[in-house]
Design a protein around this motif. Structure first.
Motif, short mmCIF file in Angstrom:
data_model
loop_
_atom_site.label_atom_id
_atom_site.label_comp_id
_atom_site.label_asym_id
_atom_site.label_seq_id
_atom_site.Cartn_x
_atom_site.Cartn_y
_atom_site.Cartn_z
N LYS A 134 0.85 -1.19 0.00
CA LYS A 134 0.00 0.00 0.00
C LYS A 134 0.89 1.24 0.00
O LYS A 134 1.81 1.36 0.82
N LEU A 135 0.62 2.15 -0.92
CA LEU A 135 1.39 3.38 -1.05
C LEU A 135 0.60 4.56 -0.48
O LEU A 135 -0.63 4.46 -0.28
N PRO A 136 1.26 5.68 -0.22
CA PRO A 136 0.55 6.89 0.24
C PRO A 136 -0.55 7.29 -0.73
O PRO A 136 -0.50 6.93 -1.92
N ASP A 137 -1.51 8.07 -0.25
CA ASP A 137 -2.67 8.42 -1.07
C ASP A 137 -2.28 9.04 -2.40
O ASP A 137 -2.93 8.79 -3.42
N ALA A 138 -1.24 9.84 -2.43
CA ALA A 138 -0.83 10.51 -3.67
C ALA A 138 -0.39 9.50 -4.74
O ALA A 138 -0.47 9.78 -5.94
N LEU A 139 0.07 8.35 -4.29
CA LEU A 139 0.54 7.32 -5.23
C LEU A 139 -0.32 6.06 -5.17
O LEU A 139 0.09 5.00 -5.66
N ALA A 140 -1.50 6.19 -4.58
CA ALA A 140 -2.34 5.02 -4.34
C ALA A 140 -2.70 4.26 -5.61
O ALA A 140 -2.91 3.04 -5.59
N PHE A 141 -2.77 4.97 -6.72
CA PHE A 141 -3.11 4.32 -7.99
C PHE A 141 -2.13 3.19 -8.32
O PHE A 141 -2.47 2.21 -8.96
N PHE A 142 -0.87 3.35 -7.89
CA PHE A 142 0.18 2.38 -8.21
C PHE A 142 0.37 1.35 -7.10
O PHE A 142 1.36 0.61 -7.11
N SER A 143 -0.56 1.28 -6.17
CA SER A 143 -0.45 0.32 -5.07
C SER A 143 -0.71 -1.11 -5.56
O SER A 143 -1.27 -1.33 -6.64
N GLY A 144 -0.33 -2.04 -4.72
CA GLY A 144 -0.67 -3.43 -4.96
C GLY A 144 -0.14 -3.98 -6.27
O GLY A 144 1.02 -3.78 -6.63
N LYS A 145 -1.00 -4.65 -7.00
CA LYS A 145 -0.59 -5.35 -8.22
C LYS A 145 -0.09 -4.43 -9.32
O LYS A 145 0.70 -4.84 -10.17
N ARG A 146 -0.55 -3.16 -9.31
CA ARG A 146 -0.06 -2.23 -10.33
C ARG A 146 1.41 -1.89 -10.13
O ARG A 146 2.08 -1.44 -11.06
N SER A 147 1.90 -2.09 -8.92
CA SER A 147 3.31 -1.79 -8.66
C SER A 147 4.25 -2.89 -9.16
O SER A 147 5.44 -2.67 -9.32
N VAL A 148 3.69 -4.08 -9.41
CA VAL A 148 4.53 -5.22 -9.77
C VAL A 148 5.28 -5.02 -11.08
O VAL A 148 6.50 -5.21 -11.14
N PRO A 149 4.60 -4.63 -12.20
CA PRO A 149 5.36 -4.41 -13.44
C PRO A 149 6.42 -3.32 -13.30
O PRO A 149 7.51 -3.42 -13.90
N ILE A 150 6.10 -2.29 -12.50
CA ILE A 150 7.07 -1.20 -12.31
C ILE A 150 8.30 -1.71 -11.59
O ILE A 150 9.44 -1.44 -12.00
N MET A 151 8.09 -2.43 -10.50
CA MET A 151 9.22 -2.96 -9.74
C MET A 151 10.00 -4.00 -10.54
O MET A 151 11.23 -4.11 -10.42
N THR A 152 9.29 -4.73 -11.39
CA THR A 152 9.97 -5.70 -12.26
C THR A 152 10.89 -4.98 -13.24
O THR A 152 12.04 -5.40 -13.46
N ALA A 153 10.39 -3.90 -13.84
CA ALA A 153 11.21 -3.14 -14.79
C ALA A 153 12.46 -2.58 -14.10
O ALA A 153 13.57 -2.65 -14.66
#
Length: 482
Positions: A140-159
């Protein structure tokens, strides 16, 4: 480590399972245009191109399949991340990119980078993606970055992770590549004997699931052998390309079904009716599709001597086929369907001699199995005291009339139900189950369903060999476990 490698082998089955589609398309396409590979027939060109699209991108499929298989949950974001990881590393380490990074001409770049788009890199991409999914899918990310929380963060962290992996591979990939090539070259230089060694160790590793890793070296373009891809694309040497596949046909189509016949003939008279259904179905599956695990698991643990002989005969079969340059290939396994399709291809060399070899191996398997079973009183199906409990009357009322639901109900209860079962997965023929304690599993209740065998891996992992209908049973077990 062993459990991790077993999971990796299981994960590879997902991308490998699409190879039959490629085999069918290429086989039909080539049968329509034997000489031009589609140049003289539009329909043939259509089918051949479609089949080659699968074979030519098997490494990408590995990246996606491994990511899905190794992730804690089979979620789409894990597969997408596997693809992201593959795109990052193959782009950064392409010859043109390496020449730019090093400030040299493309021609001066190590040949290793020209082969960066291979199955090995695909597996690394999938493993990194799965690791990122397991680590960040619940973040879980702060509210300002909440869109990228959870599963949406996985491709980013993979890259981001693949940037570091690419940096490391930039320096070590040439050495790794040369080592892999040397390993493959060593076996290939052994010629006939190398093919035999490969066949022997392939079968010997089946109980651990590690045979999948060995297969990648010889069947795909990991070290330049690419026996499957080259055979089906026609890019190889007649009588040589396919040598790591051809010798399996006599074993899977003839040898193991003959072993089933030997086990049936040596079963107790009171058990023959019960084992007949099991062995007939397993033998037919082996002949038609090349799926042999239901047969192998029926005796590998109760009669390890037989299994060692089977591994030895498999190696000899590959040696014989390679010695006489008889070749055929498969997209899935060495069954009749793949044999029929591959026998039409240009690199199929005297493929029908494999049938002659198979008939000989059928006699060898039958005689050796029957002699060893009777001489050493081996407890193969129908000879043990507890193969099936004839008086058992499973409680399947809540399962309805569906036979898979009934089987699943008994397996689920035998595993200890909700209180003991943790996770459910399956490969081509086996339920792969994680439980809290394997000691409380009622193996006899599970065996009473007529399954070929049970493999207890450790205190928390157990496999139930069901057969080719495993997907249907797995689905029913999942319904019960929800």
């Amino acid at each position: 480590m062993k459990s991790y490698l077993q999971r990796l082998g299981r994960s590879l089955m997902l991308p490998v399972s699409v190879l039959p589609a490629a085999a069918i398309l290429l086989g039909i396409g080539y049968s329509m245009d034997h000489s031009g590979w589609g140049e003289e027939n539009v329909v043939a060109a259509f089918l051949i191109t479609a089949g080659d699209a699968i074979l030519g991108n098997i490494a990408v499929l590995f990246a996606i399949g491994v990511a899905l298989g190794m992730a804690k949950e089979k979620d789409g974001s894990a597969g997408l991340s596997g693809l992201v990881g593959w795109l990052v590393i193959t782009s950064l380490l392409s010859p043109s990119s390496v020449s730019l990074l090093r400030g040299i001409e493309v021609d001066a770049v190590s040949p290793a980078f020209a082969s960066i788009e291979n199955a090995f890199i695909g597996m690394i991409s999938g493993l990194v993606a799965a690791s990122m999914y397991n680590r960040f899918s619940k973040t879980k990310l702060p509210d300002a970055l909440a869109f990228f929380s959870g599963k949406r963060s996985v491709p980013i962290m993979t890259a981001l992770s693949m940037l570091f992996v690419s940096a490391i591979m930039f320096f070590i990939w040439p050495a790794v590549y040369e080592g892999l090539v040397s390993f493959g070259t060593f076996f290939s230089e052994l010629g006939v004997f190398g093919a035999g060694l490969y066949g022997f160790f392939n079968r010997l590793l089946i109980p651990t699931g590690l045979h999948h890793a060995l297969n990648q070296v010889f069947w795909f373009d990991m070290v330049g052998i690419n026996d499957i891809g080259n055979f089906w694309s026609g890019q190889g040497e007649l009588g040589v390309t396919g040598m790591y596949q051809a010798g399996y046909f006599p074993v899977m189509m003839f040898g193991l079904p003959a072993a089933c016949l030997a086990m049936y003939h040596t079963a107790k008279e009171t058990k023959k009716k019960q084992v007949a259904a099991l062995l007939l179905a397993a033998g037919f599956a082996a002949f038609l599709t090349g799926v042999t695990e239901p047969i192998e698991f029926s005796f590998m643990f109760v009669a390890p001597l037989l299994y060692f002989v089977h591994a030895l005969l498999s190696g000899i079969s590959l040696m014989v086929a390679a010695l006489f340059n008889w070749t055929a290939g498969f997209g899935f396994s060495a069954g009749f369907i793949d044999f029929f399709l591959s026998s039409q291809l240009p690199l199929a060399n005297n493929p029908y001699m494999l049938i002659v070899q198979g008939l000989v191996f059928a006699v060898i398997y039958y005689v050796i199995f029957r002699v060893l079973i009777t001489k050493f009183n081996l407890k193969t199906p129908g000879r043990g005291d507890e193969d099936w409990d004839e008086d058992a009357s499973p409680d399947t009322k809540s399962a309805g009339d569906d036979k898979y639901a009934q089987m699943a109900q008994e397996i689920y209860q035998g595993l200890g139900g909700e209180s003991n079962l943790i996770s459910i997965d399956n490969c081509v023929t086996r339920l792969r189950l994680e439980v809290k304690d394997t000691s409380v599993v009622d193996q006899q209740r599970i065996k009473n369903t007529g399954i070929p065998g049970i493999n207890v891996i450790d205190d928390h992992n157990i496999q139930v060999v069901v057969g080719t209908q495993v997907e249907s049973v797995a689905n029913e077990v999942n319904k019960l476990h929800k």
